[in-house]
Motif scaffolding. Structure first.
Motif, PDB file in Angstrom:
ATOM      1  N   VAL A 140      24.634   3.653 -31.642  1.00  0.00           N
ATOM      2  CA  VAL A 140      23.237   3.230 -31.513  1.00  0.00           C
ATOM      3  C   VAL A 140      22.553   4.169 -30.533  1.00  0.00           C
ATOM      4  O   VAL A 140      22.858   4.165 -29.354  1.00  0.00           O
ATOM      5  N   PRO A 141      21.649   5.011 -31.041  1.00  0.00           N
ATOM      6  CA  PRO A 141      21.035   5.986 -30.152  1.00  0.00           C
ATOM      7  C   PRO A 141      20.132   5.329 -29.116  1.00  0.00           C
ATOM      8  O   PRO A 141      19.626   4.229 -29.316  1.00  0.00           O
ATOM      9  N   GLY A 142      19.926   6.031 -28.005  1.00  0.00           N
ATOM     10  CA  GLY A 142      19.131   5.513 -26.902  1.00  0.00           C
ATOM     11  C   GLY A 142      17.721   5.126 -27.306  1.00  0.00           C
ATOM     12  O   GLY A 142      17.166   4.169 -26.776  1.00  0.00           O
ATOM     13  N   GLY A 144      16.691   1.457 -26.215  1.00  0.00           N
ATOM     14  CA  GLY A 144      15.587   1.311 -25.273  1.00  0.00           C
ATOM     15  C   GLY A 144      14.520   0.349 -25.765  1.00  0.00           C
ATOM     16  O   GLY A 144      14.274  -0.681 -25.143  1.00  0.00           O
ATOM     17  N   PRO A 145      13.891   0.658 -26.919  1.00  0.00           N
ATOM     18  CA  PRO A 145      12.859  -0.250 -27.415  1.00  0.00           C
ATOM     19  C   PRO A 145      13.372  -1.667 -27.692  1.00  0.00           C
ATOM     20  O   PRO A 145      12.656  -2.633 -27.428  1.00  0.00           O
ATOM     21  N   VAL A 146      14.605  -1.799 -28.175  1.00  0.00           N
ATOM     22  CA  VAL A 146      15.124  -3.138 -28.443  1.00  0.00           C
ATOM     23  C   VAL A 146      15.275  -3.915 -27.139  1.00  0.00           C
ATOM     24  O   VAL A 146      14.897  -5.087 -27.053  1.00  0.00           O
ATOM     25  N   LEU A 206      17.090  -1.738 -16.986  1.00  0.00           N
ATOM     26  CA  LEU A 206      16.999  -1.389 -18.411  1.00  0.00           C
ATOM     27  C   LEU A 206      17.240   0.101 -18.658  1.00  0.00           C
ATOM     28  O   LEU A 206      17.993   0.450 -19.574  1.00  0.00           O
ATOM     29  N   PRO A 207      16.653   1.000 -17.857  1.00  0.00           N
ATOM     30  CA  PRO A 207      16.976   2.426 -18.071  1.00  0.00           C
ATOM     31  C   PRO A 207      18.457   2.720 -17.910  1.00  0.00           C
ATOM     32  O   PRO A 207      19.023   3.500 -18.677  1.00  0.00           O
ATOM     33  N   MET A 208      19.088   2.072 -16.904  1.00  0.00           N
ATOM     34  CA  MET A 208      20.507   2.321 -16.679  1.00  0.00           C
ATOM     35  C   MET A 208      21.318   1.938 -17.917  1.00  0.00           C
ATOM     36  O   MET A 208      22.181   2.697 -18.368  1.00  0.00           O
ATOM     37  N   VAL A 209      21.034   0.774 -18.475  1.00  0.00           N
ATOM     38  CA  VAL A 209      21.792   0.330 -19.641  1.00  0.00           C
ATOM     39  C   VAL A 209      21.512   1.250 -20.832  1.00  0.00           C
ATOM     40  O   VAL A 209      22.425   1.678 -21.542  1.00  0.00           O
ATOM     41  N   GLU A 229      13.490   8.607 -19.959  1.00  0.00           N
ATOM     42  CA  GLU A 229      12.342   8.807 -19.073  1.00  0.00           C
ATOM     43  C   GLU A 229      11.030   8.611 -19.820  1.00  0.00           C
ATOM     44  O   GLU A 229      10.035   8.168 -19.257  1.00  0.00           O
ATOM     45  N   ASN A 230      11.070   8.922 -21.100  1.00  0.00           N
ATOM     46  CA  ASN A 230       9.876   8.764 -21.918  1.00  0.00           C
ATOM     47  C   ASN A 230       9.597   7.290 -22.197  1.00  0.00           C
ATOM     48  O   ASN A 230       8.474   6.817 -22.068  1.00  0.00           O
ATOM     49  N   ILE A 231      10.632   6.543 -22.565  1.00  0.00           N
ATOM     50  CA  ILE A 231      10.444   5.131 -22.911  1.00  0.00           C
ATOM     51  C   ILE A 231      10.009   4.324 -21.688  1.00  0.00           C
ATOM     52  O   ILE A 231       9.110   3.492 -21.773  1.00  0.00           O
ATOM     53  N   PHE A 232      10.671   4.568 -20.562  1.00  0.00           N
ATOM     54  CA  PHE A 232      10.425   3.737 -19.385  1.00  0.00           C
ATOM     55  C   PHE A 232       9.465   4.376 -18.389  1.00  0.00           C
ATOM     56  O   PHE A 232       9.276   3.857 -17.292  1.00  0.00           O
TER      57      PHE A 232
END
Lengths: 315, 320
Positions: free
Chosen positions: B156-158, B162-164, B189-192, B264-267
């Motif tokens: 499952v790619p990041g 991330g969004p999920v 959340l970023p760490m996970v 970094e983009n998502i969060f």
């Protein structure tokens, strides 16, 4: 012929020598996750070929039903332009699988040639070729991919569009094949080189050489067949990693270009629609689920092939 | 002695990598000033290029970058051009004018380092138990399930995780903030998202290592002596079993510590991961070279540390 026919099990036990292929096949069949994975992949490929062709909601056509939740009209809902997500996901899966397998084939050719030559030549040539691989390993591959794809685009796009005017999308895909293959061959080369290094001093190679066989004949007749098991296994594991890389590139906007979409493009679109007020979960759940399950199946298949083809593998 | 020799070989290797990236980004079509808000007039572009010495030949640019270029000043005397790599200067960013590459990296690096170490801890902390459990219970359904979990994490790619996570844990349940950087809660959340893939990789390596370790002769000896199962696994087999994880830690840390574009983009985290992709795309030459060098030095250095750790863990390596 007149002997009483023994039980099937007994026959198999009495035959002492199965061919290596048959033994591998039997080991593979006994591996339930791998068999399920292979069946699932076949099913997915079938769907990816059929759904976009049969879909009543053509993937590229928009409709007024913007962001419709999954329901009877659109099983997997619709996106921002009212396009059917189900159709788009399977069209995307088709592209992703295509890019993955062709990209893996490109990396296979480069990696096998590089590894075979390095391992067979040995000595200083081997050292130099493997140092080159080390250097590329330490270079972040995304830089290389971006440079390669834009350079190819710059030089070849004009040429291709002169050949046929509507080749834009095809050209992009070709560049992706080359670009992804060109950054994914390093591990393959290392593995093959290690195998060849140990094979080239084996008695059957020496025998062939003493019979007067040339380098090409030894490499292709004697060494290549002996590394084919490793190659197949690693190829199966390269396909998912290339699919993943392509979806990452598409996420960056560098992969497959609209109106075509790979799974990565669809996920990126879905991720772009997340906001605290309304959640269009189907835009990310379905393409993400198909991508993850395809990668999972490919990995399980690769693991199963490894266990089946590796003679030292578990009983 | 061996250590010093290894350290010395890092210098030419880094030099080759940096040189390769220097020329690689410059042969790519397009230039750093192509995507300005409006196309610059030819004079302005020429002036810009002159300011950043992009009008010189590639060889001259390279010498200047290394800090080995000698030029005549106004009085006609020869002197070394200022800056350059030997003076520890990576140059100025071509995209974020008025900022040096070193400034930008030093600003984002602490954030990326913190997030990277957290994700590393997460990957090791969840991956090793999962893998060891899978190996100890290799025959049963629980072991199969843990192996499936590990392989799923790799798949499952990041940019899906991330969004999920944002949708479910962040927005639906409201447990953690879904963006920006500040309090420890922001890091969860970023760490996970960043660590999940690596956790799966670590679990697979740990499982393979443990399965192999449990088959070795000294384990049979330990069992024959009557060591209990816990002792067999953790006192005897564990050191050998985590060797593959140790050797993977080098590349893993190099990847984690240099930041991730996706996370970094998502969060919306101010790290340095976004810069590598953006700088490559916008042909910010000095920035790309600086980041590549950072990555290469980290990777080569960490691999060296890994090799040293090997000696500590496995007596057989020490004796060689």
């Amino acid at each position: 012929m007149s002997d009483p026919i023994p039980e099937k099990d007994a026959v198999e036990r009495m035959q002492p020598s199965l061919t290596p292929g048959a033994r591998a096949w039997r080991r593979f069949r006994a591996n339930r996750p791998a068999v399920v994975a292979a069946a699932y992949l076949a099913f997915l490929i079938l769907l990816a070929l059929l759904v976009p062709a049969l879909g009543s909601h053509a993937a590229a056509e928009g409709s007024d039903a913007q962001f419709a939740a999954p329901g009877s009209a659109h099983w997997w809902g619709t996106d921002v332009h009212g396009r059917d997500v189900l159709t788009r996901v399977f069209a995307g899966a088709r592209l992703s699988l295509l890019v993955g397998s062709v990209g893996a084939a490109v990396s296979l050719v480069i990696g096998v040639c590089w590894g075979m030559v390095a391992g067979y030549a040995g000595g200083r040539i081997d050292g130099m070729m493997m140092r080159f691989v080390d250097v590329l390993y330490s270079l972040p591959s995304i830089v290389f991919v971006i440079v390669l794809i834009t350079t190819l685009e710059d030089h070849l796009k004009g040429l291709l569009s002169r050949l046929s005017p509507q080749s834009g999308g095809v050209a992009r895909m070709l560049f992706l094949f080359v670009g992804l293959g060109a950054v994914s061959w390093l591990t393959m080369a290392r593995i093959i080189r290690g195998q060849v290094l140990s094979l080239r001093t084996r008695p059957f190679v020496l025998a062939s050489r003493s019979l007067g066989a040339g380098h090409a004949r030894i490499l292709f007749r004697h060494i290549l067949p002996n590394v084919s098991g490793v190659v197949i296994v690693y190829l199966t594991l390269t396909v998912p990693s290339i699919i993943l890389y392509e979806s990452f590139l598409s996420y960056l906007g560098l992969g497959i270009q609209p109106p075509q979409a790979s799974l990565g493009t669809l996920i990126a679109e879905g991720a772009g629609q997340i906001n605290p007020i309304r959640t269009y979960w189907w835009l990310i759940a379905f393409p993400g689920g198909v991508l993850a399950s395809a990668l999972l199946a490919l990995n399980l298949l690769g693991d199963g092939l490894r266990d089946a083809l590796d003679p030292r593998g578990g009983e | 002695m061996r250590l010093i020799r290894r350290l010395l070989t890092l210098i030419p290797l880094t030099w080759v990598i940096v040189t390769l990236s220097f020329f690689l980004v410059r042969v790519a079509p397009g230039g750093p000033f192509d995507k300005e808000r409006r196309p610059a007039s030819p004079q302005v572009e020429a002036a810009l290029k002159h300011k950043y010495h992009l009008d010189e030949s590639l060889g001259a640019q390279y010498l200047r970058f290394l800090g080995l270029k000698w030029e005549r000043d106004d009085t006609g005397a020869w002197h070394r051009a200022e800056g350059g790599l030997i003076a520890g200067d990576f140059g100025l960013s071509l995209k974020y004018r008025n900022h040096s590459v070193a400034d930008i990296i030093l600003q984002g690096l602490p954030v990326s380092l913190v997030l990277g170490w957290l994700a590393f801890g997460f990957a090791i902390g969840t991956g090793i138990p999962l893998g060891v459990f899978g190996a100890v219970r290799a025959r049963g359904w629980a072991g199969g399930l843990s192996a499936l979990a590990a392989i799923s994490m790799v798949c499952v790619p990041g940019f899906v995780v991330g969004p999920v996570l944002v949708l479910i844990v962040g927005l639906k349940l409201g447990w953690f903030p879904v963006g920006l950087w500040g309090s420890p809660a922001h890091a969860v959340l970023p760490m996970v998202t960043l660590g999940l893939y690596f956790s799966g990789r670590v679990a697979r390596l740990a499982r393979e290592g443990m399965v192999q370790a449990l088959q070795s002769d000294f384990i049979r000896t330990a069992r024959a002596k009557g060591v209990d199962e816990f002792g067999v696994v953790f006192r005897h087999a564990f050191r050998l079993a985590i060797m593959p994880v140790v050797s993977y830690s080098g590349p893993m840390l190099a990847d984690l510590l240099t930041g991730s574009f996706v996370v970094e983009n998502i969060f919306q985290i101010p790290g340095i991961g976004v810069f590598l992709v953006n700088a490559s795309l916008s042909r910010d030459y000095p920035m790309v070279v600086g980041l590549v060098m950072l990555y290469a030095v980290l990777l080569l250095g960490l691999n060296l540390v890994v090799d040293l750790t090997y000696g500590l863990l496995d007596p057989r390596v020490r004796h060689e």
